[in-house]
Each structure stands twice: as structure tokens, then as C-alpha cells.
Design an enzyme around this catalytic site. Structure first.
Site, PDB file in Angstrom:
ATOM      1  N   THR A  12      41.535  85.872  31.541  1.00 14.61           N
ATOM      2  CA  THR A  12      40.499  86.630  32.240  1.00 14.61           C
ATOM      3  C   THR A  12      40.109  85.849  33.507  1.00 14.61           C
ATOM      4  O   THR A  12      40.094  84.610  33.503  1.00 14.61           O
ATOM      5  CB  THR A  12      39.260  86.858  31.351  1.00 14.61           C
ATOM      6  OG1 THR A  12      38.722  85.595  30.951  1.00 14.61           O
ATOM      7  CG2 THR A  12      39.610  87.683  30.133  1.00 14.61           C
ATOM      8  N   GLY A  13      39.823  86.565  34.577  1.00 18.90           N
ATOM      9  CA  GLY A  13      39.557  85.874  35.841  1.00 18.90           C
ATOM     10  C   GLY A  13      40.789  85.120  36.315  1.00 18.90           C
ATOM     11  O   GLY A  13      40.694  83.987  36.769  1.00 18.90           O
ATOM     12  N   GLY A  14      41.936  85.777  36.221  1.00 21.12           N
ATOM     13  CA  GLY A  14      43.190  85.093  36.555  1.00 21.12           C
ATOM     14  C   GLY A  14      43.620  85.251  37.998  1.00 21.12           C
ATOM     15  O   GLY A  14      44.751  84.928  38.339  1.00 21.12           O
ATOM     16  N   SER A  16      42.069  83.838  40.708  1.00 20.00           N
ATOM     17  CA  SER A  16      41.462  82.847  41.608  1.00 20.00           C
ATOM     18  C   SER A  16      41.345  81.507  40.888  1.00 20.00           C
ATOM     19  O   SER A  16      41.311  81.450  39.654  1.00 20.00           O
ATOM     20  CB  SER A  16      40.062  83.355  42.000  1.00 20.00           C
ATOM     21  OG  SER A  16      39.363  82.395  42.756  1.00 20.00           O
ATOM     22  N   GLY A  17      41.309  80.432  41.646  1.00 19.87           N
ATOM     23  CA  GLY A  17      40.928  79.122  41.131  1.00 19.87           C
ATOM     24  C   GLY A  17      41.719  78.651  39.909  1.00 19.87           C
ATOM     25  O   GLY A  17      42.955  78.686  39.891  1.00 19.87           O
ATOM     26  N   GLY A  19      41.936  79.946  36.896  1.00 23.51           N
ATOM     27  CA  GLY A  19      42.666  81.012  36.197  1.00 23.51           C
ATOM     28  C   GLY A  19      44.003  81.299  36.849  1.00 23.51           C
ATOM     29  O   GLY A  19      45.030  81.446  36.164  1.00 23.51           O
ATOM     30  N   SER A 137      32.677  73.702  30.378  1.00 25.56           N
ATOM     31  CA  SER A 137      32.396  72.889  31.572  1.00 25.56           C
ATOM     32  C   SER A 137      31.758  71.593  31.101  1.00 25.56           C
ATOM     33  O   SER A 137      31.123  71.557  30.036  1.00 25.56           O
ATOM     34  CB  SER A 137      31.410  73.626  32.482  1.00 25.56           C
ATOM     35  OG  SER A 137      30.826  72.739  33.415  1.00 25.56           O
ATOM     36  N   TYR A 150      23.433  78.312  33.998  1.00 21.90           N
ATOM     37  CA  TYR A 150      24.893  78.166  33.888  1.00 21.90           C
ATOM     38  C   TYR A 150      25.238  77.159  32.788  1.00 21.90           C
ATOM     39  O   TYR A 150      26.102  77.415  31.945  1.00 21.90           O
ATOM     40  CB  TYR A 150      25.454  77.705  35.231  1.00 21.90           C
ATOM     41  CG  TYR A 150      26.930  77.341  35.220  1.00 21.90           C
ATOM     42  CD1 TYR A 150      27.908  78.326  35.382  1.00 21.90           C
ATOM     43  CD2 TYR A 150      27.354  76.020  35.063  1.00 21.90           C
ATOM     44  CE1 TYR A 150      29.261  77.993  35.387  1.00 21.90           C
ATOM     45  CE2 TYR A 150      28.698  75.687  35.060  1.00 21.90           C
ATOM     46  CZ  TYR A 150      29.649  76.675  35.224  1.00 21.90           C
ATOM     47  OH  TYR A 150      30.991  76.340  35.220  1.00 21.90           O
TER      48      TYR A 150
END
Ligand code: NAD
Length: 249
Positions: A12-14, A16-17, A19, A137, A150
Site C-alpha cells: 500500500t502506498g507503493g 512513492s518513497g 513503498g 517508525s 503521528y
């Protein structure tokens, strides 16, 4: 033999960055990868950058109907899913005193609710021996000024790994959290800081990292490959810090 030969993976979120870097490594290791994100233009660019063995499905992790559509697509095309990298997430700066309900809901909806329902809705597709990697994180265990909401979401993510290995015990599905340290990505420009402030933050952080530098997305991706593959077949429920030592001192 490649590490992820014939595996079907979801990131998921693949687009950018971290991912995107992980999608590239997964494909290089022989996997077929599904990537998600909210914007089709960025998904199309990511598919081109990854090059082969990738399908993009536009979907918002915090929208349960989008998740249903995503898993219906994977079920129809592949019938199963071996690896989940629940990576989509992010956060903005807001010190205590300036936290709004909208800030709280948005951050928890993506990082916690979205991650939870990504994994839960994928369960019918997961075979015995599947691997789930949750992107937490270093903020799961450390304090950061103006970043408490966050950080709380990432503590929740870390907790999910501890608990879900018990819920999935009978199915022999592994769940681990990965905790990147400071890894500049496009996400840093979405935190609510100016470009100058982002650069100042990154430079100041390097001094706090025993290796003396910040990390790169491909360094996180290599660790995700480890947790996704059989190389980590007896690793379960951990939080793997990939942070140059920052959270260990
Ligand atoms: P990024 O902004 O480059 O990537 C975030 C990805 O998540 C993007 O693909 C974005 O489209 C996607 N995304 C965001 N909200 C979404 C939603 N509602 N639905 C679907 N996709 C969504 O940032 P990144 O740094 O690569 O972050 C990836 C993950 O790594 C995040 O969970 C972040 O919290 C975590 N992380 C990053 C760092 C770091 O220093 N970069 C450190 C620790 C943890």
C-alpha cells in the site's frame, strides 16, 4: 534462486518513497507486486518506473469500499496473496495545544484504521506461511517535538504486530513491524514544513545518528525483503529498526 520467486505481494502506498523502493526490490527478487495509492497519475509513473510484474490499483487505505475493490481485484487475478507490506501512511506537524480533531482523525484514519483493515480484509487471501510487514517508525518508542499524534499511530502499529501473531497463530502467518529512522522521501514535503525547514531538519538529524547520515529508501526496502522472505522464517512479532542506530542510544 531469487528470494521472492513466484510470490504475490501487496504494497500500500507503493507509488512513492519507501513503498516504491520496496516494490522495485520485490520485483527484482521475483515477486508480482500490486501497488496502491490515491492518485492515478502517480501510480502510472510508478508502474513505468518499476517496469514489469506490477499492477496499480487506485485506492485510499482509509476507505473500506476501496479496500474491498482492491482485494476483489487481487482475488480475481491471482487467487491469493503471499506478502503484505502495509506501508501507506504519513503525518503532519502539530504541537500539543494546536492539535485539531481533523488532524487526529486524518492521521489515525490512514496510519491505524487503514492499516488494520488492509490486513483484516486481506486475510481470506493469505495462505499458511504468508508474511505481513507493517511500516511503523522509530517514533513508536521515541519522542519528537510536535509529532505526537503521528508517533501514537506508530506505537499502535507496533502493538498490532505483537497482538496479531497470536490471532494468526493457527494459520502460521508471520507479522513483523519495520521501523525506519530518518529517510528523506517525498513524504517530508507533506509534513507542513517549508523546503528550508525540511533541509534543516534532515541535517540536524544526521548528527543524532550513530552512522552519521540519514537513510535511503532502498536501505529500508532491503530489510522489508528480509522480513517478507523465508530468510526470516523464524522471525515473528518483532520491530526491526532500520535507523543507523538512532533509536538504540
Ligand atoms: P511518501 O509520502 O513518499 O509515501 C507515502 C505513500 O503512502 C505514498 O505512496 C502515498 O500515496 C501513500 N498514501 C498516503 N495516504 C494514503 C491513503 N490514504 N491511501 C493510500 N495510500 C496513501 O512517504 P514515505 O516516507 O515513503 O512513507 C512511507 C511509510 O513509511 C509511512 O507509513 C511513513 O509513516 C513510514 N515512515 C517513513 C519514515 C521516513 O523517514 N521516510 C520513517 C519512519 C516511517
Amino acid at each position: 534462486m531469487k528470494k521472492l520467486e513466484r510470490k504475490v505481494a501487496l504494497i500500500t502506498g507503493g507509488n512513492s518513497g519507501i513503498g516504491l523502493a520496496t516494490a522495485k526490490q520485490f520485483v527484482a527478487e521475483g515477486a508480482y507486486v500490486y501497488i496502491t495509492g490515491r492518485r492515478q497519475v502517480e501510480l502510472d509513473a510508478a508502474v513505468e518506473a518499476i517496469g514489469k510484474n506490477v499492477t496499480a490499483v487506485q485506492s485510499d487505505v482509509s476507505n473500506l469500499a476501496d479496500l474491498d475493490r482492491l482485494f476483489a481485484t487481487i482475488k480475481q487475478e491471482q487467487g491469493h496473496l503471499d506478502i503484505i507490506f502495509a506501508n501507506a501512511g504519513g503525518g503532519q506537524i502539530a504541537p500539543l495545544g494546536a492539535i485539531t480533531e481533523e488532524h487526529f482523525d486524518k492521521t489515525f484514519n490512514i496510519n491505524v484504521k487503514g492499516l488494520l483493515f488492509t490486513v483484516q480484509k486481506a486475510l481470506p487471501l493469505l495462505p499458511e506461511g504468508a508474511s505481513i510487514v507493517l511500516n511503523a517508525s522509530t517514533t513508536s518508542i521515541k519522542g519528537t517535538p510536535a509529532f505526537s499524534v503521528y508517533s501514537a499511530t506508530k506505537a499502535a502499529v507496533r502493538s498490532f504486530a505483537r497482538n496479531w501473531i497470536l490471532d494468526l497463530k493457527e494459520r502460521k502467518i508471520r507479522v513483523n513491524a519495520i521501523s525506519p529512522g530518518v529517510v528523506p522521501t517525498p513524504g517530508y514535503n507533506l509534513m507542513g514544513l517549508s523546503e528550508e525547514q525540511v533541509q534543516g531538519f534532515v541535517a540536524s538529524q544526521a548528527d543524532n545518528i550513530p552512522l552519521g547520515r540519514v537513510g535511503r529508501p532502498d536501505e529500508i526496502a532491503k530489510a522489508v525483503v528480509f522480513l517478507a522472505s523465508d530468510d526470516s522464517s523464524f522471525v515473528n512479532g518483532i520491530e526491526l529498526f532500520v535507523d543507523g542506530g538512532m533509536a538504540q542510544i
